[in-house]
Design a protein around this motif. Structure first.
Motif, PDB file in Angstrom:
ATOM      1  N   LEU A  63       9.750  -3.827   9.987  1.00 25.74           N
ATOM      2  CA  LEU A  63       9.694  -5.304   9.333  1.00 25.74           C
ATOM      3  C   LEU A  63       8.694  -5.920   9.613  1.00 25.74           C
ATOM      4  N   ASN A  64       7.641  -5.669  10.513  1.00 28.03           N
ATOM      5  CA  ASN A  64       6.494  -6.275  10.589  1.00 28.03           C
ATOM      6  C   ASN A  64       5.454  -5.480   9.984  1.00 28.03           C
ATOM      7  N   VAL A  65       4.034  -5.990   9.732  1.00 28.73           N
ATOM      8  CA  VAL A  65       3.176  -5.519   9.190  1.00 28.73           C
ATOM      9  C   VAL A  65       2.394  -4.494  10.223  1.00 28.73           C
ATOM     10  N   LYS A  66       2.833  -3.239  10.326  1.00 24.19           N
ATOM     11  CA  LYS A  66       2.130  -2.092  11.219  1.00 24.19           C
ATOM     12  C   LYS A  66       1.818  -1.164  10.583  1.00 24.19           C
ATOM     13  N   SER A  67       0.334  -0.530  10.424  1.00 22.09           N
ATOM     14  CA  SER A  67       0.110   0.522   9.868  1.00 22.09           C
ATOM     15  C   SER A  67       0.456   1.759  10.602  1.00 22.09           C
ATOM     16  N   SER A  77      -3.989   5.135   8.873  1.00 26.70           N
ATOM     17  CA  SER A  77      -4.197   3.738   9.579  1.00 26.70           C
ATOM     18  C   SER A  77      -4.332   2.592   8.410  1.00 26.70           C
ATOM     19  N   ASN A  78      -4.307   2.839   7.162  1.00 29.06           N
ATOM     20  CA  ASN A  78      -4.552   1.741   6.071  1.00 29.06           C
ATOM     21  C   ASN A  78      -3.199   1.487   5.448  1.00 29.06           C
ATOM     22  N   ASP A  79      -2.265   2.555   5.926  1.00 25.18           N
ATOM     23  CA  ASP A  79      -0.873   2.299   5.063  1.00 25.18           C
ATOM     24  C   ASP A  79       0.201   1.433   5.836  1.00 25.18           C
ATOM     25  N   PHE A  80       0.262   0.512   5.149  1.00 28.27           N
ATOM     26  CA  PHE A  80       1.217  -0.449   5.939  1.00 28.27           C
ATOM     27  C   PHE A  80       2.656  -0.405   5.333  1.00 28.27           C
ATOM     28  N   LEU A 104      10.977   8.520  17.642  1.00 26.91           N
ATOM     29  CA  LEU A 104      10.385   7.451  17.093  1.00 26.91           C
ATOM     30  C   LEU A 104       9.440   7.932  15.843  1.00 26.91           C
ATOM     31  N   PHE A 105       9.906   7.431  14.506  1.00 23.99           N
ATOM     32  CA  PHE A 105       9.107   8.404  13.565  1.00 23.99           C
ATOM     33  C   PHE A 105       9.040   7.262  12.560  1.00 23.99           C
ATOM     34  N   ALA A 106       7.749   7.913  11.732  1.00 22.01           N
ATOM     35  CA  ALA A 106       7.444   6.929  10.540  1.00 22.01           C
ATOM     36  C   ALA A 106       8.010   7.470   9.232  1.00 22.01           C
ATOM     37  N   ASP A 107       8.712   6.988   8.447  1.00 28.54           N
ATOM     38  CA  ASP A 107       9.322   7.611   7.378  1.00 28.54           C
ATOM     39  C   ASP A 107       8.356   7.651   6.024  1.00 28.54           C
ATOM     40  N   LEU A 108       7.581   8.673   6.116  1.00 29.87           N
ATOM     41  CA  LEU A 108       6.264   9.086   5.416  1.00 29.87           C
ATOM     42  C   LEU A 108       6.815   9.183   3.988  1.00 29.87           C
ATOM     43  N   ASN A 109       7.775   9.957   3.570  1.00 31.68           N
ATOM     44  CA  ASN A 109       7.969  10.045   2.344  1.00 31.68           C
ATOM     45  C   ASN A 109       9.173   9.203   1.592  1.00 31.68           C
ATOM     46  N   GLN A 110       9.589   8.245   2.621  1.00 32.13           N
ATOM     47  CA  GLN A 110      10.338   6.971   2.501  1.00 32.13           C
ATOM     48  C   GLN A 110      11.947   7.427   1.788  1.00 32.13           C
ATOM     49  N   ASN A 111      12.366   8.496   2.220  1.00 31.44           N
ATOM     50  CA  ASN A 111      13.698   9.126   1.865  1.00 31.44           C
ATOM     51  C   ASN A 111      14.759   8.424   2.851  1.00 31.44           C
ATOM     52  N   GLU A 112      14.371   7.675   3.722  1.00 33.83           N
ATOM     53  CA  GLU A 112      15.418   7.150   4.713  1.00 33.83           C
ATOM     54  C   GLU A 112      16.049   8.038   5.554  1.00 33.83           C
ATOM     55  N   ARG A 113      15.311   9.354   5.893  1.00 32.96           N
ATOM     56  CA  ARG A 113      15.754  10.181   6.793  1.00 32.96           C
ATOM     57  C   ARG A 113      14.529  10.895   7.582  1.00 32.96           C
ATOM     58  N   TYR A 114      14.705  11.135   8.757  1.00 30.00           N
ATOM     59  CA  TYR A 114      13.627  12.052   9.491  1.00 30.00           C
ATOM     60  C   TYR A 114      13.306  13.306   9.051  1.00 30.00           C
ATOM     61  N   ILE A 120       6.197  10.055  15.796  1.00 31.97           N
ATOM     62  CA  ILE A 120       5.066   9.179  16.336  1.00 31.97           C
ATOM     63  C   ILE A 120       5.097   9.449  17.792  1.00 31.97           C
ATOM     64  N   SER A 121       6.289   9.200  18.389  1.00 30.26           N
ATOM     65  CA  SER A 121       6.283   9.496  19.797  1.00 30.26           C
ATOM     66  C   SER A 121       7.733   9.812  20.105  1.00 30.26           C
ATOM     67  N   THR A 122       7.992  10.542  21.193  1.00 30.39           N
ATOM     68  CA  THR A 122       9.328  10.821  21.738  1.00 30.39           C
ATOM     69  C   THR A 122       9.517  10.573  23.210  1.00 30.39           C
TER      70      THR A 122
END
Length: 204
Positions: A63-67, A77-80, A104-114, A120-122
């Motif tokens: 919800l916050n701006v974090k790359s 690093s430049n993708d928020f 803990l993961f970043a939803d890179l393809n934005q499909n709302e799934r892992y 990112i970390s375990t």
């Protein structure tokens, strides 16, 4: 010294001493047993709060701006714009087993799934603790037993997007209620309850 004085200065008898030692040993054993149970309960409560903190971090990052940091060798690093999420599973496969991990993961393809490669970390559950039950539903109760669940936070919506998979591997989307049961090697189970607004409750 008179017989009366000798009588007044008499100490413990052997029977009294044995009884006193037995009572002391019993109380010590009882205290140690209770301490072990209490210590296990404290550790399990702390573990539940640690898992809740991982979910809270995903909410904060989403919800916050974090790359996004480097993921699977790729620098974001430049993708928020990417959502963040948490993956939980009751699967016993893998080394370490999936039910001993919180991803803990970043939803890179934005499909709302892992998806594989988004971690990112375990966070690892230790001391024999496992995720024993995942259940949830669209009506505020555990209508579905789940094998895995993804909790995703995507701007600008503050609500969690919770999607599970059931025992026959069918997707269960739009969960509005989720329970996570943490099982120790022995003793009572600790439960974590999550609703879409991001509220997290820990209870027995």
């Amino acid at each position: 010294m008179t017989k009366q004085n000798m009588k007044k200065n008499k100490g413990f008898t052997l029977v009294e001493l044995v009884v006193a030692v037995a009572i002391f040993a019993f109380m010590t054993a009882l205290l140690l047993a209770k301490y072990g149970t209490f210590n296990q309960s404290v550790l399990l409560t702390n573990l539940a709060y640690d898992i809740a903190l991982v979910i809270r971090n995903a909410q904060s990052y989403g919800l916050n701006v974090k790359s996004v940091p480097v993921v699977n060798g790729t620098n974001y690093s430049n993708d928020f714009s990417k959502p963040y999420g948490v993956r939980l599973s009751i699967s016993t496969t893998g080394t370490p087993a999936a039910n001993t991990q919180v991803l803990l993961f970043a939803d890179l393809n934005q499909n709302e799934r892992y998806d594989t490669g988004e971690t990112i970390s375990t966070y690892y559950l230790k001391r024999g603790n496992t995720i024993s039950v995942l259940c949830g539903g669209p009506t505020g109760s555990c209508n579905n037993s789940l094998t895995s669940v993804d909790i995703v936070f995507k701007r600008p919506d503050p609500n969690a997007i919770m999607t599970g998979r059931n025992l026959i591997n069918h997707e269960v989307p739009n969960l509005t209620y989720l329970e996570i049961h943490i099982k120790p090697t022995s003793g009572a189970v600790k439960k974590i309850r999550i609703n879409p607004t991001g509220l997290i409750y820990i209870f027995n």
